[in-house]
Design a protein around this motif. Sequence first.
Motif, PDB file in Angstrom:
ATOM      1  N   MET A  77     -12.445 -24.828 -11.699  1.00  0.00           N
ATOM      2  CA  MET A  77     -13.093 -23.934 -10.551  1.00  0.00           C
ATOM      3  C   MET A  77     -11.743 -23.246 -10.219  1.00  0.00           C
ATOM      4  O   MET A  77     -10.602 -23.124 -10.455  1.00  0.00           O
ATOM      5  N   LYS A  78     -13.091 -21.902 -10.113  1.00  0.00           N
ATOM      6  CA  LYS A  78     -11.272 -20.739  -9.996  1.00  0.00           C
ATOM      7  C   LYS A  78     -10.771 -20.264  -8.637  1.00  0.00           C
ATOM      8  O   LYS A  78     -11.374 -21.239  -7.828  1.00  0.00           O
ATOM      9  N   THR A  79      -9.514 -20.342  -8.696  1.00  0.00           N
ATOM     10  CA  THR A  79      -9.392 -19.697  -7.200  1.00  0.00           C
ATOM     11  C   THR A  79      -9.042 -18.102  -6.764  1.00  0.00           C
ATOM     12  O   THR A  79      -9.178 -18.278  -5.974  1.00  0.00           O
ATOM     13  N   SER A  80      -8.841 -17.313  -7.793  1.00  0.00           N
ATOM     14  CA  SER A  80      -8.997 -15.970  -7.509  1.00  0.00           C
ATOM     15  C   SER A  80     -10.132 -14.846  -8.503  1.00  0.00           C
ATOM     16  O   SER A  80     -10.136 -16.279  -9.968  1.00  0.00           O
ATOM     17  N   VAL A  81     -10.743 -14.261  -8.557  1.00  0.00           N
ATOM     18  CA  VAL A  81     -11.159 -13.308  -9.446  1.00  0.00           C
ATOM     19  C   VAL A  81      -9.904 -11.684  -9.160  1.00  0.00           C
ATOM     20  O   VAL A  81      -9.903 -11.318  -8.075  1.00  0.00           O
ATOM     21  N   PRO A  82     -10.037 -10.977 -10.712  1.00  0.00           N
ATOM     22  CA  PRO A  82      -9.462  -9.856 -10.246  1.00  0.00           C
ATOM     23  C   PRO A  82     -10.387  -8.887  -9.781  1.00  0.00           C
ATOM     24  O   PRO A  82     -11.752  -8.752 -10.018  1.00  0.00           O
ATOM     25  N   CYS A  83      -9.562  -7.796  -9.104  1.00  0.00           N
ATOM     26  CA  CYS A  83     -10.377  -6.862  -8.763  1.00  0.00           C
ATOM     27  C   CYS A  83     -10.688  -5.763  -9.852  1.00  0.00           C
ATOM     28  O   CYS A  83     -10.318  -5.752 -10.565  1.00  0.00           O
ATOM     29  N   PRO A  84     -11.824  -5.448 -10.109  1.00  0.00           N
ATOM     30  CA  PRO A  84     -11.537  -4.762 -11.333  1.00  0.00           C
ATOM     31  C   PRO A  84     -11.065  -3.186 -11.425  1.00  0.00           C
ATOM     32  O   PRO A  84     -11.403  -2.235 -11.995  1.00  0.00           O
ATOM     33  N   GLN A  85     -11.299  -2.884  -9.853  1.00  0.00           N
ATOM     34  CA  GLN A  85     -10.250  -1.204  -9.326  1.00  0.00           C
ATOM     35  C   GLN A  85      -8.807  -1.790  -9.503  1.00  0.00           C
ATOM     36  O   GLN A  85      -8.026  -1.482 -10.593  1.00  0.00           O
ATOM     37  N   CYS A  86      -8.395  -2.502  -8.686  1.00  0.00           N
ATOM     38  CA  CYS A  86      -6.589  -2.559  -8.340  1.00  0.00           C
ATOM     39  C   CYS A  86      -6.155  -4.172  -9.454  1.00  0.00           C
ATOM     40  O   CYS A  86      -5.556  -4.061  -9.104  1.00  0.00           O
ATOM     41  N   THR A  87      -7.008  -5.048  -9.501  1.00  0.00           N
ATOM     42  CA  THR A  87      -6.859  -5.668 -10.244  1.00  0.00           C
ATOM     43  C   THR A  87      -5.411  -6.977  -9.956  1.00  0.00           C
ATOM     44  O   THR A  87      -5.584  -7.876  -9.520  1.00  0.00           O
ATOM     45  N   LYS A  88      -5.536  -6.762  -8.315  1.00  0.00           N
ATOM     46  CA  LYS A  88      -4.992  -7.435  -7.468  1.00  0.00           C
ATOM     47  C   LYS A  88      -6.492  -8.969  -7.543  1.00  0.00           C
ATOM     48  O   LYS A  88      -7.288  -9.110  -7.396  1.00  0.00           O
ATOM     49  N   ALA A  89      -6.284  -9.969  -6.851  1.00  0.00           N
ATOM     50  CA  ALA A  89      -6.138 -11.057  -6.442  1.00  0.00           C
ATOM     51  C   ALA A  89      -8.095 -11.388  -5.533  1.00  0.00           C
ATOM     52  O   ALA A  89      -7.219 -10.966  -4.396  1.00  0.00           O
ATOM     53  N   ILE A  90      -9.223 -11.409  -6.015  1.00  0.00           N
ATOM     54  CA  ILE A  90     -10.283 -11.512  -4.488  1.00  0.00           C
ATOM     55  C   ILE A  90      -9.850 -13.492  -4.596  1.00  0.00           C
ATOM     56  O   ILE A  90     -10.599 -14.069  -5.790  1.00  0.00           O
ATOM     57  N   THR A  91      -9.572 -13.728  -3.522  1.00  0.00           N
ATOM     58  CA  THR A  91      -9.627 -15.722  -3.494  1.00  0.00           C
ATOM     59  C   THR A  91     -10.834 -15.917  -2.643  1.00  0.00           C
ATOM     60  O   THR A  91     -12.062 -14.942  -1.933  1.00  0.00           O
ATOM     61  N   LEU A  92     -11.124 -17.203  -2.756  1.00  0.00           N
ATOM     62  CA  LEU A  92     -12.600 -17.640  -2.205  1.00  0.00           C
ATOM     63  C   LEU A  92     -12.577 -17.579  -0.688  1.00  0.00           C
ATOM     64  O   LEU A  92     -14.126 -16.942  -0.756  1.00  0.00           O
ATOM     65  N   GLU A  93     -11.367 -17.490  -0.045  1.00  0.00           N
ATOM     66  CA  GLU A  93     -11.353 -16.759   1.418  1.00  0.00           C
ATOM     67  C   GLU A  93     -11.927 -15.422   1.451  1.00  0.00           C
ATOM     68  O   GLU A  93     -13.109 -15.821   2.486  1.00  0.00           O
ATOM     69  N   ASP A  94     -11.606 -14.272   0.626  1.00  0.00           N
ATOM     70  CA  ASP A  94     -11.672 -13.340   0.814  1.00  0.00           C
ATOM     71  C   ASP A  94     -13.225 -12.640   0.654  1.00  0.00           C
ATOM     72  O   ASP A  94     -14.047 -12.369   1.603  1.00  0.00           O
ATOM     73  N   PHE A  95     -13.928 -13.845  -0.070  1.00  0.00           N
ATOM     74  CA  PHE A  95     -15.187 -13.767  -0.419  1.00  0.00           C
ATOM     75  C   PHE A  95     -16.127 -14.458   0.589  1.00  0.00           C
ATOM     76  O   PHE A  95     -17.423 -13.687   0.659  1.00  0.00           O
ATOM     77  N   GLU A  96     -16.194 -15.863   1.198  1.00  0.00           N
ATOM     78  CA  GLU A  96     -16.717 -15.987   2.573  1.00  0.00           C
ATOM     79  C   GLU A  96     -16.459 -15.090   4.020  1.00  0.00           C
ATOM     80  O   GLU A  96     -18.041 -14.986   3.706  1.00  0.00           O
ATOM     81  N   ASN A  97     -15.712 -13.815   3.594  1.00  0.00           N
ATOM     82  CA  ASN A  97     -15.588 -13.183   4.669  1.00  0.00           C
ATOM     83  C   ASN A  97     -16.631 -11.607   3.627  1.00  0.00           C
ATOM     84  O   ASN A  97     -17.226 -11.666   5.015  1.00  0.00           O
TER      85      ASN A  97
END
Length: 115
Positions: free
Chosen positions: A1-21
Motif C-alpha cells: 500500500m502506498k504512503t504517498s503519491v507525487p504531485c504532477p507539478q512540484c513532485t512533492k509527496a501528497i500523503t493519505l492524510e492530505d488526500f483525506e482533507n
Amino acid sequence: MKTSVPCPQCTKAITLEDFENFSSPFTMKCPHCKAKLKETRVTPFLLLLAVAMIPLFIFLAETVKAYLSGILPVIEKIPTSIVFLGTLYPVYALYERFNGLIMFNKGNLQLKKKQ
C-alpha cells in the motif's frame, strides 16, 4: 500500500492524510504548490458505485426509521436524512474512507487544464 503519491507539478509527496482533507475528488489541490488536480483512472467507477450505494443507503435509513418508530413514535416525523445521519453515519464514513483509499492507491493524479 502506498504512503504517498507525487504531485504532477512540484513532485512533492501528497500523503493519505492530505488526500483525506480534500473536500471532494473534484476539488483536489496540491497542499504544497496549490496546483489543481484531477483523478482520471477510478473516479468514473467510484461514481457508478455511488449510484448503486445511494438507493442502498436510502433503504437502510427507511428500515432503521421503521424499526425505531416502533420504539419511539416521534421518529416518524423526523426526516429520513436526519435519521440516516444520526444512526448510519459510521457506515457512510466507512464507505467514504473506502473510496478515498481506492482513489489514493489505484488512482492516477493529473493536473487540471486551465479553462
